[in-house]
Write a protein that holds these residues in place. Structure first.
Motif, short mmCIF file in Angstrom:
data_model
loop_
_atom_site.label_atom_id
_atom_site.label_comp_id
_atom_site.label_asym_id
_atom_site.label_seq_id
_atom_site.Cartn_x
_atom_site.Cartn_y
_atom_site.Cartn_z
N THR A 38 22.70 -73.84 -77.82
CA THR A 38 23.30 -74.27 -78.85
C THR A 38 23.74 -75.34 -78.25
OG1 THR A 38 25.98 -73.68 -79.43
CG2 THR A 38 24.61 -72.93 -76.88
N SER A 39 24.96 -76.29 -78.85
CA SER A 39 24.94 -77.56 -77.95
C SER A 39 26.45 -77.65 -79.22
CB SER A 39 24.32 -78.53 -78.85
OG SER A 39 24.30 -79.54 -79.94
N LEU A 40 27.50 -78.60 -78.04
CA LEU A 40 29.24 -78.59 -78.33
C LEU A 40 28.43 -79.72 -80.03
CD1 LEU A 40 30.62 -80.31 -75.45
CD2 LEU A 40 30.65 -78.11 -76.95
N LEU A 41 27.06 -80.81 -80.15
CA LEU A 41 27.35 -81.46 -81.92
C LEU A 41 27.23 -80.66 -83.14
CD1 LEU A 41 26.71 -84.52 -80.35
CD2 LEU A 41 29.53 -83.97 -81.32
N ARG A 42 25.90 -80.02 -82.68
CA ARG A 42 24.32 -79.64 -83.70
C ARG A 42 24.92 -77.72 -83.85
NH1 ARG A 42 18.64 -81.75 -82.55
NH2 ARG A 42 19.08 -84.16 -82.72
N GLY A 43 26.05 -76.83 -82.72
CA GLY A 43 26.41 -75.86 -83.06
C GLY A 43 25.16 -75.41 -83.27
N LEU A 44 25.07 -73.80 -83.22
CA LEU A 44 23.66 -72.84 -82.86
C LEU A 44 22.87 -72.72 -84.02
CD1 LEU A 44 23.35 -69.59 -81.52
CD2 LEU A 44 23.67 -68.35 -82.88
N GLN A 45 21.61 -73.18 -82.81
CA GLN A 45 20.27 -72.61 -83.84
C GLN A 45 18.89 -72.21 -83.56
OE1 GLN A 45 18.83 -77.13 -82.86
NE2 GLN A 45 20.53 -77.86 -84.10
N THR A 46 18.15 -71.55 -84.14
CA THR A 46 17.44 -70.59 -83.51
C THR A 46 15.51 -70.96 -84.48
OG1 THR A 46 18.77 -68.53 -84.32
CG2 THR A 46 16.56 -68.07 -83.38
N HIS A 47 15.01 -71.08 -83.44
CA HIS A 47 13.08 -71.01 -84.74
C HIS A 47 12.34 -70.38 -83.07
CE1 HIS A 47 13.19 -74.71 -81.57
NE2 HIS A 47 11.87 -74.24 -81.77
N VAL A 48 11.65 -70.06 -84.20
CA VAL A 48 10.06 -69.25 -83.67
C VAL A 48 8.55 -69.90 -83.69
CG1 VAL A 48 9.03 -66.94 -83.73
CG2 VAL A 48 11.34 -67.19 -84.85
N VAL A 49 8.44 -69.41 -82.30
CA VAL A 49 6.81 -70.83 -82.03
C VAL A 49 5.93 -69.41 -81.65
CG1 VAL A 49 5.63 -71.86 -80.09
CG2 VAL A 49 8.50 -72.25 -81.19
#
Length: 129
Positions: A38-49
């Motif tokens: 999460t960041s102040l500019l991009r919000g919540l993000q999720t990805h799988v590796v």
């Protein structure tokens, strides 16, 4: 296994002022690393590796996904009523309140903005009446 994707995000936790990242490993035989950030500019993000370093596209906001081919797991990132980010694997909560410091930062920014706005309005009313 060697990482075949040199552009994959490193599966390490990051805790800076503007960005937070948590890496959660899912699976026993078929291990996947789920990166929630999460960041102040991009919000919540999720990805799988996966173990080979192949990454899925980034999903924004809360999400629900199936992870694995042979060892399948249901993975969910939820945002509760008090804006805490929680992680569930196969319906069981494995992590609560992933980003408490980011939540506190956002709360502080909102309070400072409200105070600044209130003072500005009060000053304007005093000067123009």
């Amino acid at each position: 296994m060697q990482n075949t994707n040199p552009y994959a995000s490193p599966p390490i936790d990051v805790d800076s002022l503007a960005k937070r990242r948590r890496a959660i490993q899912v699976g026993n035989q078929e291990i996947h690393t789920v990166i929630v950030e999460t960041s102040l500019l991009r919000g919540l993000q999720t990805h799988v590796v996966d173990a080979a370093g192949n990454a899925t596209p980034v999903q924004r906001g809360t999400c629900r996904m199936r992870i694995g081919e042979r060892e399948v797991h249901q993975f969910e990132v939820e945002l509760d009523a008090s804006q805490r980010v929680n992680v569930l694997v196969d319906g069981k909560r494995v992590s609560e309140d992933l980003f408490p410091r980011m939540r506190a930062t956002i709360f502080a920014v909102v309070i400072i903005f409200m105070l600044f706005t209130s003072v500005t309005i009060a000053l304007a009313m005093f000067l123009f009446t």
